[in-house]
Design a protein around this motif. Structure first.
Motif, mmCIF file in Angstrom:
data_model
loop_
_atom_site.group_PDB
_atom_site.id
_atom_site.type_symbol
_atom_site.label_atom_id
_atom_site.label_comp_id
_atom_site.label_asym_id
_atom_site.label_seq_id
_atom_site.Cartn_x
_atom_site.Cartn_y
_atom_site.Cartn_z
ATOM 1 N N LEU A 109 0.865 -1.179 0.000
ATOM 2 C CA LEU A 109 0.000 0.000 0.000
ATOM 3 C C LEU A 109 0.899 1.225 0.000
ATOM 4 C CD1 LEU A 109 -3.090 0.621 0.202
ATOM 5 C CD2 LEU A 109 -2.707 0.929 2.663
ATOM 6 N N LEU A 110 0.589 2.180 -0.865
ATOM 7 C CA LEU A 110 1.359 3.416 -0.934
ATOM 8 C C LEU A 110 0.408 4.584 -0.759
ATOM 9 C CD1 LEU A 110 4.105 4.836 -1.496
ATOM 10 C CD2 LEU A 110 3.433 4.915 -3.914
ATOM 11 N N VAL A 111 0.637 5.372 0.290
ATOM 12 C CA VAL A 111 -0.194 6.533 0.582
ATOM 13 C C VAL A 111 0.537 7.774 0.081
ATOM 14 C CG1 VAL A 111 -1.366 7.866 2.366
ATOM 15 C CG2 VAL A 111 -1.115 5.378 2.629
ATOM 16 N N THR A 112 -0.100 8.521 -0.787
ATOM 17 C CA THR A 112 0.510 9.733 -1.304
ATOM 18 C C THR A 112 -0.564 10.808 -1.439
ATOM 19 O OG1 THR A 112 1.991 10.621 -3.021
ATOM 20 C CG2 THR A 112 0.207 9.165 -3.763
ATOM 21 N N GLY A 113 -0.169 11.973 -1.912
ATOM 22 C CA GLY A 113 -1.100 13.070 -2.121
ATOM 23 C C GLY A 113 -1.038 13.525 -3.567
ATOM 24 N N GLN A 114 -1.919 14.418 -3.915
ATOM 25 C CA GLN A 114 -1.962 14.865 -5.305
ATOM 26 C C GLN A 114 -0.686 15.591 -5.715
ATOM 27 O OE1 GLN A 114 -5.721 17.021 -5.143
ATOM 28 N NE2 GLN A 114 -6.811 15.283 -6.040
ATOM 29 N N VAL A 132 -4.670 7.992 -2.635
ATOM 30 C CA VAL A 132 -4.374 9.417 -2.816
ATOM 31 C C VAL A 132 -5.196 10.210 -1.810
ATOM 32 C CG1 VAL A 132 -4.271 11.345 -4.427
ATOM 33 C CG2 VAL A 132 -3.962 8.989 -5.267
ATOM 34 N N THR A 133 -4.530 10.792 -0.840
ATOM 35 C CA THR A 133 -5.225 11.545 0.203
ATOM 36 C C THR A 133 -5.858 12.806 -0.384
ATOM 37 O OG1 THR A 133 -3.264 12.839 0.799
ATOM 38 C CG2 THR A 133 -3.567 10.712 1.903
ATOM 39 N N GLY A 134 -6.901 13.282 0.279
ATOM 40 C CA GLY A 134 -7.548 14.513 -0.148
ATOM 41 C C GLY A 134 -8.484 14.351 -1.318
ATOM 42 N N THR A 135 -8.761 13.119 -1.712
ATOM 43 C CA THR A 135 -9.674 12.875 -2.830
ATOM 44 C C THR A 135 -11.004 12.330 -2.307
ATOM 45 O OG1 THR A 135 -8.893 10.601 -3.163
ATOM 46 C CG2 THR A 135 -7.738 12.353 -4.344
ATOM 47 N N ALA A 139 -11.857 9.647 0.885
ATOM 48 C CA ALA A 139 -12.849 9.913 1.933
ATOM 49 C C ALA A 139 -13.884 8.792 1.989
ATOM 50 C CB ALA A 139 -13.524 11.256 1.681
ATOM 51 N N GLN A 140 -14.285 8.290 0.841
ATOM 52 C CA GLN A 140 -15.269 7.208 0.806
ATOM 53 C C GLN A 140 -14.703 5.918 1.387
ATOM 54 O OE1 GLN A 140 -16.524 6.979 -3.275
ATOM 55 N NE2 GLN A 140 -17.762 8.861 -3.159
ATOM 56 N N LEU A 141 -13.425 5.662 1.167
ATOM 57 C CA LEU A 141 -12.798 4.472 1.729
ATOM 58 C C LEU A 141 -12.778 4.523 3.254
ATOM 59 C CD1 LEU A 141 -9.735 3.890 -0.642
ATOM 60 C CD2 LEU A 141 -11.656 2.336 -0.298
ATOM 61 N N LEU A 142 -12.542 5.717 3.811
ATOM 62 C CA LEU A 142 -12.444 5.858 5.264
ATOM 63 C C LEU A 142 -13.808 5.922 5.952
ATOM 64 C CD1 LEU A 142 -9.520 8.439 5.658
ATOM 65 C CD2 LEU A 142 -9.537 6.074 6.472
ATOM 66 N N ALA A 143 -14.817 6.364 5.234
ATOM 67 C CA ALA A 143 -16.137 6.622 5.845
ATOM 68 C C ALA A 143 -16.690 5.453 6.662
ATOM 69 C CB ALA A 143 -17.131 7.052 4.769
ATOM 70 N N PRO A 144 -16.608 4.197 6.187
ATOM 71 C CA PRO A 144 -17.200 3.097 6.979
ATOM 72 C C PRO A 144 -16.520 2.861 8.327
ATOM 73 C CG PRO A 144 -16.854 2.444 4.689
ATOM 74 C CD PRO A 144 -16.150 3.736 4.879
ATOM 75 N N TYR A 145 -15.339 3.435 8.529
ATOM 76 C CA TYR A 145 -14.579 3.175 9.748
ATOM 77 C C TYR A 145 -14.584 4.378 10.701
ATOM 78 C CZ TYR A 145 -12.859 -0.295 6.435
ATOM 79 O OH TYR A 145 -12.785 -1.289 5.499
ATOM 80 N N ALA A 146 -15.517 5.290 10.505
ATOM 81 C CA ALA A 146 -15.535 6.533 11.278
ATOM 82 C C ALA A 146 -15.708 6.288 12.776
ATOM 83 C CB ALA A 146 -16.633 7.453 10.761
ATOM 84 N N ASP A 147 -16.339 5.184 13.146
ATOM 85 C CA ASP A 147 -16.592 4.916 14.568
ATOM 86 C C ASP A 147 -15.566 3.968 15.182
ATOM 87 O OD1 ASP A 147 -18.872 6.508 14.522
ATOM 88 O OD2 ASP A 147 -20.138 4.832 13.853
ATOM 89 N N ALA A 148 -14.494 3.684 14.472
ATOM 90 C CA ALA A 148 -13.483 2.763 14.995
ATOM 91 C C ALA A 148 -12.810 3.354 16.234
ATOM 92 C CB ALA A 148 -12.444 2.463 13.924
ATOM 93 N N ARG A 149 -12.469 2.498 17.161
ATOM 94 C CA ARG A 149 -11.737 2.892 18.364
ATOM 95 C C ARG A 149 -10.341 2.280 18.323
ATOM 96 N NH1 ARG A 149 -15.036 4.239 23.245
ATOM 97 N NH2 ARG A 149 -13.146 3.665 24.359
#
Length: 557
Positions: A109-114, A132-135, A139-149
């Protein structure tokens, strides 16, 4: 919370979990402020996403190709929670070199920005998924995990946590390994050593893909519950404004960063700042004193090999110019790398100048147990570090009669002139006294007769007569230390971590685009190097290169 693993050490994941529920401001970036709780929650969401994205059975490695944005510490924290490792990817690398770093560390996995996404154009990265952060997609990939602890139960002290590339002068960079246990211990050690408090703010201006920013800046802030203020990229002109804006109390530095800050225009209110101290390497005694005089802030020069195999700590009573004494548990010694015998202790004159550098300077070796955890997939490099059952740092030092250690450069920076060994750092410390110099670098150019010739690159104003007079007035400048060549640069070439790019300087030698002055054999004065000089037997050591590539004066007709 119980630490996991037989070693009994804590984990970075546990430190991340401790911030859950902490509503104090914990991270600043430009106009945004995040609480400690928000950072922990963001890390938990990314850790959950990471668990779903990493292929089964693959090395749990995440490449991070980012500037110092909030996503960098968020992914560090996420990897800790997941028991994964982060490989910091240097954005100044290009093409095949960049691809090599990503593939060598087996990042799935490679995390980068625009901003950095174009660097990947045309690269063959099989099996690597890019986020690609900021896209909107991110945001849609992260949305299901918003309540993770955050949950530290997956992490173990001996989990690989960092794969950080060390900058060598030759060959491909090596990825040093740092486990969660070692980083957590390093963070807690620095908290105790410097008295870091929960109310402190650490200004993170060095690049986070490098070990310095993570190990010496982010980790102690995390361990103490202190805040971090991120600067996207280091800026000397914005340094003081940022420090005041974020109320920063601590920062780290490497390489020439301090020189760049000192080169900014002084102001009468420079001492009006909240900084308590700066911690780093390679500032030099002259610049450290100038920084403290101008900003009222003490710089602590520390030493810890990038790989963790040896450490020297400053303590009260450390003499000017010295780094400190061996850290507890380290059995450090300065050895002659050829004879493997201990070098004599340093002898100084009344002014504190080293008199026996040729015999006192050697390689720093740790003969005791050390936390070096190896290089990723590089057994040859590991064997070079672990010789005779000891850890060889690759750094030059000398030690005084009281056991204080003084840094003298890298082993690669050693010069051999007329059968005499010289340390580039020693000569640089002397040339740094030349008032018109903003920055100085000393390196070798090959000579078929003497072995090496001394060459210096100087940024600043250069007057050949004044420089020659300055050299004659230095009582500790040995007869073979005076530079044969002086390259005058507008700005010193540096690496992405603000260290002088010595490999580039050595490679270009005196055949470069900048003006070069030289001192003919037997003379003390300098004159401009001409085409005729460069091609003559007293100078030329590599054969002529095209005139259009040289910063030389035209040949005298």
């Amino acid at each position: 919370m119980e630490s996991k693993g037989a070693s009994g050490r804590g984990t970075v994941a546990e430190l991340v979990c401790e911030r859950w529920g902490d509503r104090r401001p914990g991270m600043w970036f430009e106009e945004r402020v995040f609480s400690h709780h928000e950072v922990a929650a963001g890390a938990a969401a990314r850790a959950a996403l990471l668990g779903d994205l990493l292929p089964p059975g693959a090395a749990p490695h995440v490449g991070v190709l980012l500037d110092n944005t909030p996503e960098f510490p968020l992914w560090l924290s996420a990897a800790a929670l997941r028991g994964a490792a982060v490989a910091g990817i240097n954005p100044t690398r290009r093409g095949p070199e960049l691809a090599r770093d990503i593939l060598h560390t087996e990042c799935r996995l490679l995390v980068t920005g625009q901003t950095h996404l174009p660097l990947l154009d045309g690269l063959d990265l099989p099996g690597v998924r890019v986020l690609v952060t900021g896209t909107e997609e991110y945001a849609q990939l992260l949305a299901p995990y918003a309540d993770a602890r955050p949950d530290a139960s997956r992490a173990r002290p001996d989990d690989r946590f960092l794969l950080y590339f060390t900058s060598g002068s030759t060959g491909a960079p090596k990825a040093a390994i740092c486990t969660q246990g070692r980083l957590a211990a390093a963070g807690r050690s620095l908290v105790g050593h410097f008295g870091v408090r929960p109310g402190d703010v650490h200004y993170v201006c060095m690049p986070m893909f490098h070990g310095n920013a993570v190990i010496a800046d982010w980790a102690p802030a995390l361990a103490a519950g202190a805040g971090v203020a991120l600067r996207r990229r280091f800026s000397a002109s914005r340094f003081l404004a940022d420090v005041r804006r974020y109320r920063a109390t601590y920062f780290t530095y490497v390489g020439r960063a301090i020189q760049y800050v000192l080169a900014t225009e002084p102001r009468p209110d420079d001492r009006d700042n909240p900084l308590r101290l700066g911690f780093g390497t390679e500032a030099g005694a002259v610049d450290a004193a100038a920084f403290e005089q101008r900003f009222g802030v003490r710089l602590v020069e520390g030493y810890g090999s990038s790989e963790g195999g040896a450490a020297i700590q400053w303590r009260p009573g450390t003499p000017a110019g010295a780094v400190g004494k061996a850290a507890p548990g380290d059995d450090l010694v300065v050895l002659d790398p050829e004879t493997r015998k201990e070098c004599p202790r340093a002898v100084f004159d009344r002014a504190g100048r080293l008199l026996n550098g040729d015999e006192a300077i050697g390689e720093l070796v740790n003969r005791g147990p050390n936390p070096f955890e190896g290089y990723w997939r590089n057994p040859a490099a590991e064997a070079e570090r672990r010789r005779d059952g000891w850890y060889w740092t690759g750094d030059l030092f000398y030690r005084d009669a009281d056991g204080f250690y003084y840094f003298a450069g890298r082993t690669d920076d050693r010069l051999r002139v007329d059968s005499e060994n010289l340390a580039a750092a020693m000569i640089e410390n002397i040339l740094a006294r030349y008032g018109a110099a903003v920055a100085v670098a000393v390196y070798a150019v090959p000579d078929p007769v003497t072995g090496d010739q001394v060459m210096a690159a100087i940024a600043g104003t250069f007057d050949p007569d004044a420089f020659a007079a300055f050299l004659l007035a230095q009582p500790d400048l040995g007869t073979k230390m005076a530079p044969r060549f002086v390259r005058v640069v507008e700005r010193m070439p540096v690496t992405a971590t603000n260290k002088i790019d010595r490999a580039k300087l050595r490679r270009e030698g005196f055949r470069c685009a900048d003006p070069v002055w030289w001192r003919p054999p037997g003379e003390s004065s300098y004159r401009r190097l001409t085409e005729t000089d460069a091609e003559g037997p007293l100078v030329s050591t590599r054969g002529p290169s095209p005139v259009r590539r040289q910063g030389l004066e035209p040949r005298t007709r």
